[in-house]
Design a protein around this motif. Structure first.
Motif, PDB file in Angstrom:
ATOM      1  N   PRO A 199      62.514  35.921  40.418  1.00  0.00           N
ATOM      2  CA  PRO A 199      61.200  35.748  39.779  1.00  0.00           C
ATOM      3  C   PRO A 199      60.622  37.082  39.340  1.00  0.00           C
ATOM      4  CG  PRO A 199      61.014  35.491  42.152  1.00  0.00           C
ATOM      5  CD  PRO A 199      62.480  35.598  41.864  1.00  0.00           C
ATOM      6  N   TRP A 200      60.026  37.111  38.143  1.00  0.00           N
ATOM      7  CA  TRP A 200      59.343  38.328  37.701  1.00  0.00           C
ATOM      8  C   TRP A 200      57.863  38.074  37.423  1.00  0.00           C
ATOM      9  CZ3 TRP A 200      57.185  39.375  32.793  1.00  0.00           C
ATOM     10  CH2 TRP A 200      57.445  38.436  31.797  1.00  0.00           C
ATOM     11  N   ARG A 201      57.469  36.806  37.270  1.00  0.00           N
ATOM     12  CA  ARG A 201      56.049  36.499  37.177  1.00  0.00           C
ATOM     13  C   ARG A 201      55.795  35.104  37.718  1.00  0.00           C
ATOM     14  NH1 ARG A 201      54.694  37.300  31.914  1.00  0.00           N
ATOM     15  NH2 ARG A 201      54.870  35.138  31.271  1.00  0.00           N
ATOM     16  N   THR A 202      54.796  34.969  38.585  1.00  0.00           N
ATOM     17  CA  THR A 202      54.348  33.685  39.110  1.00  0.00           C
ATOM     18  C   THR A 202      52.925  33.451  38.626  1.00  0.00           C
ATOM     19  OG1 THR A 202      55.740  33.829  41.085  1.00  0.00           O
ATOM     20  CG2 THR A 202      53.832  32.368  41.194  1.00  0.00           C
ATOM     21  N   VAL A 203      52.664  32.263  38.107  1.00  0.00           N
ATOM     22  CA  VAL A 203      51.332  31.910  37.606  1.00  0.00           C
ATOM     23  C   VAL A 203      50.870  30.648  38.324  1.00  0.00           C
ATOM     24  CG1 VAL A 203      49.943  31.297  35.595  1.00  0.00           C
ATOM     25  CG2 VAL A 203      51.866  32.883  35.334  1.00  0.00           C
ATOM     26  N   GLN A 204      49.683  30.705  38.933  1.00  0.00           N
ATOM     27  CA  GLN A 204      49.074  29.521  39.541  1.00  0.00           C
ATOM     28  C   GLN A 204      47.853  29.128  38.717  1.00  0.00           C
ATOM     29  OE1 GLN A 204      48.386  30.347  43.715  1.00  0.00           O
ATOM     30  NE2 GLN A 204      50.552  30.122  44.221  1.00  0.00           N
ATOM     31  N   PHE A 205      47.772  27.834  38.394  1.00  0.00           N
ATOM     32  CA  PHE A 205      46.704  27.307  37.541  1.00  0.00           C
ATOM     33  C   PHE A 205      45.583  26.809  38.449  1.00  0.00           C
ATOM     34  CE2 PHE A 205      50.872  26.743  35.634  1.00  0.00           C
ATOM     35  CZ  PHE A 205      50.724  27.414  34.431  1.00  0.00           C
ATOM     36  N   THR A 206      44.446  27.477  38.417  1.00  0.00           N
ATOM     37  CA  THR A 206      43.434  27.255  39.442  1.00  0.00           C
ATOM     38  C   THR A 206      42.191  26.513  38.963  1.00  0.00           C
ATOM     39  OG1 THR A 206      42.450  29.427  39.029  1.00  0.00           O
ATOM     40  CG2 THR A 206      44.194  29.302  40.693  1.00  0.00           C
ATOM     41  N   VAL A 207      41.815  26.669  37.693  1.00  0.00           N
ATOM     42  CA  VAL A 207      40.621  25.990  37.177  1.00  0.00           C
ATOM     43  C   VAL A 207      40.964  25.321  35.855  1.00  0.00           C
ATOM     44  CG1 VAL A 207      38.237  26.244  36.385  1.00  0.00           C
ATOM     45  CG2 VAL A 207      39.061  27.638  38.296  1.00  0.00           C
ATOM     46  N   PHE A 208      40.601  24.028  35.743  1.00  0.00           N
ATOM     47  CA  PHE A 208      40.800  23.269  34.510  1.00  0.00           C
ATOM     48  C   PHE A 208      39.434  22.890  33.947  1.00  0.00           C
ATOM     49  CE2 PHE A 208      44.772  23.026  36.610  1.00  0.00           C
ATOM     50  CZ  PHE A 208      45.757  22.671  35.679  1.00  0.00           C
ATOM     51  N   GLN A 209      39.307  22.958  32.614  1.00  0.00           N
ATOM     52  CA  GLN A 209      38.080  22.546  31.938  1.00  0.00           C
ATOM     53  C   GLN A 209      38.432  21.873  30.622  1.00  0.00           C
ATOM     54  OE1 GLN A 209      35.521  25.953  31.393  1.00  0.00           O
ATOM     55  NE2 GLN A 209      35.102  26.200  33.572  1.00  0.00           N
ATOM     56  N   ASN A 210      37.491  21.100  30.099  1.00  0.00           N
ATOM     57  CA  ASN A 210      37.671  20.512  28.778  1.00  0.00           C
ATOM     58  C   ASN A 210      37.598  21.608  27.730  1.00  0.00           C
ATOM     59  OD1 ASN A 210      37.938  17.844  29.678  1.00  0.00           O
ATOM     60  ND2 ASN A 210      35.726  17.570  29.759  1.00  0.00           N
ATOM     61  N   MET A 211      38.649  21.699  26.926  1.00  0.00           N
ATOM     62  CA  MET A 211      38.748  22.752  25.924  1.00  0.00           C
ATOM     63  C   MET A 211      39.590  22.246  24.771  1.00  0.00           C
ATOM     64  SD  MET A 211      40.247  26.644  26.411  1.00  0.00           S
ATOM     65  CE  MET A 211      41.966  26.140  26.509  1.00  0.00           C
ATOM     66  N   LEU A 212      39.050  22.296  23.578  1.00  0.00           N
ATOM     67  CA  LEU A 212      39.769  21.867  22.377  1.00  0.00           C
ATOM     68  C   LEU A 212      40.321  20.452  22.536  1.00  0.00           C
ATOM     69  CD1 LEU A 212      41.650  25.183  21.508  1.00  0.00           C
ATOM     70  CD2 LEU A 212      39.571  24.292  20.442  1.00  0.00           C
ATOM     71  N   GLY A 213      39.480  19.557  23.035  1.00  0.00           N
ATOM     72  CA  GLY A 213      39.828  18.149  23.056  1.00  0.00           C
ATOM     73  C   GLY A 213      40.649  17.675  24.228  1.00  0.00           C
ATOM     74  N   ALA A 214      40.895  18.514  25.228  1.00  0.00           N
ATOM     75  CA  ALA A 214      41.688  18.090  26.387  1.00  0.00           C
ATOM     76  C   ALA A 214      41.301  18.946  27.596  1.00  0.00           C
ATOM     77  CB  ALA A 214      43.185  18.206  26.115  1.00  0.00           C
ATOM     78  N   ARG A 215      41.660  18.468  28.770  1.00  0.00           N
ATOM     79  CA  ARG A 215      41.424  19.221  30.002  1.00  0.00           C
ATOM     80  C   ARG A 215      42.586  20.191  30.195  1.00  0.00           C
ATOM     81  NH1 ARG A 215      37.960  18.988  34.119  1.00  0.00           N
ATOM     82  NH2 ARG A 215      38.645  19.505  36.239  1.00  0.00           N
ATOM     83  N   ARG A 216      42.293  21.475  30.105  1.00  0.00           N
ATOM     84  CA  ARG A 216      43.341  22.505  30.098  1.00  0.00           C
ATOM     85  C   ARG A 216      43.036  23.568  31.154  1.00  0.00           C
ATOM     86  NH1 ARG A 216      45.699  21.442  25.136  1.00  0.00           N
ATOM     87  NH2 ARG A 216      44.281  20.528  23.585  1.00  0.00           N
TER      88      ARG A 216
END
Length: 261
Positions: A199-216
């Motif tokens: 592994p050289w980069r790990t990304v954790q997705f922590t906050v989702f919001q409505n953006m450009l028509g979808a929850r991202r």
């Protein structure tokens, strides 16, 4: 420029049971692409806060982001230009990501310089999310059920892993990536690997919001061997990005809005 290069894609607790079943790989890739690839060009503010793994001072950077959708086809990818706002010493510097590569432009330089995308590992967290399609550019494999502990979480979460490998002969530089998905198919974590699966980069997705028509995902925690980074997207809005802004030959001299405008 060193700071800029270094610094430029945890609400879950407990254990949620996930049945040990084969994942629908086509559906998983399509859902991830729908989250990663909006259906229109857009502009946003891109901010990072970086700190060495050993501690020390946090370094904050801020960019104006302009993402041009390359076609009207479903799942179309983007070309992305970032213009630095902060720190003040880097204001006006630009970086361009396309499927053909990555370029940097210093306002004092006559022409842009092509650089390896890995050199800009934190900016690359956005580039990786926009410049390629998991459905079209990668081969998916079922990684099986797994458990994951998010930073700041209260315990391990049951999830499903899906591994994506660039298709043979792909005309772009992308690394293999694995996603950990919750029971609804939403991404919790992505791990990008290099040779021998390291592994050289790990990304954790922590906050989702409505953006450009979808929850991202709008806030991500990104980790490398030496550094941890918090990435946040804000002020995201539809924006028609001219072709000249994302062309390697003209992005350096293109009339982008003043940083922060």
């Amino acid at each position: 420029m060193g700071v800029w290069i270094r610094c430029v894609c945890l609400l879950f607790a407990g254990m949620v049971p996930v049945p040990a079943r084969a994942v629908d790989l086509t559906e998983a890739a399509a859902k991830l692409d729908a989250l990663r690839l909006p259906d229109r060009s857009f502009a946003a503010r891109f901010e990072t806060s970086a700190q060495a793994r050993t501690g020390g001072k946090q370094v904050v950077t801020s960019f104006d982001l302009y993402a041009r959708r390359t076609s009207q086809a479903a799942g179309a990818t983007f070309e992305v230009v970032l213009q630095a706002r902060l720190p003040a010493a880097d204001t006006g510097k630009r970086v361009l990501f396309t499927r053909e590569g990555c370029w940097m432009q210093d306002p004092k330089a006559k022409r842009p310089v092509k650089v390896p995308a890995q050199q800009l590992w934190s900016q690359g967290s956005v580039s990786d999310s926009l410049t390629w399609s998991l459905s079209r550019d990668f081969v998916a494999a079922d990684g099986g059920p797994d458990t994951l502990e998010l930073e700041g979480g209260a315990g391990r979460i049951a999830c499903q892993r899906v591994d994506f490998t660039p298709r043979p002969g792909a005309a772009f530089a992308a690394s293999p990536v694995s996603y950990w998905l919750d029971s609804g198919g939403n991404p919790l974590q992505a791990v990008h690997t290099i040779a021998a699966g390291r592994p050289w980069r790990t990304v954790q997705f922590t906050v989702f919001q409505n953006m450009l028509g979808a929850r991202r995902p709008v806030t991500m925690r990104s980790f490398s061997r030496n550094e941890r980074l918090v990435v946040h997207l804000d002020d995201c809005r539809p924006f028609e990005v001219p072709v000249a802004w994302t062309s390697p030959d003209s992005f350096g001299s293109a009339a982008l809005p003043q940083p922060g405008a």
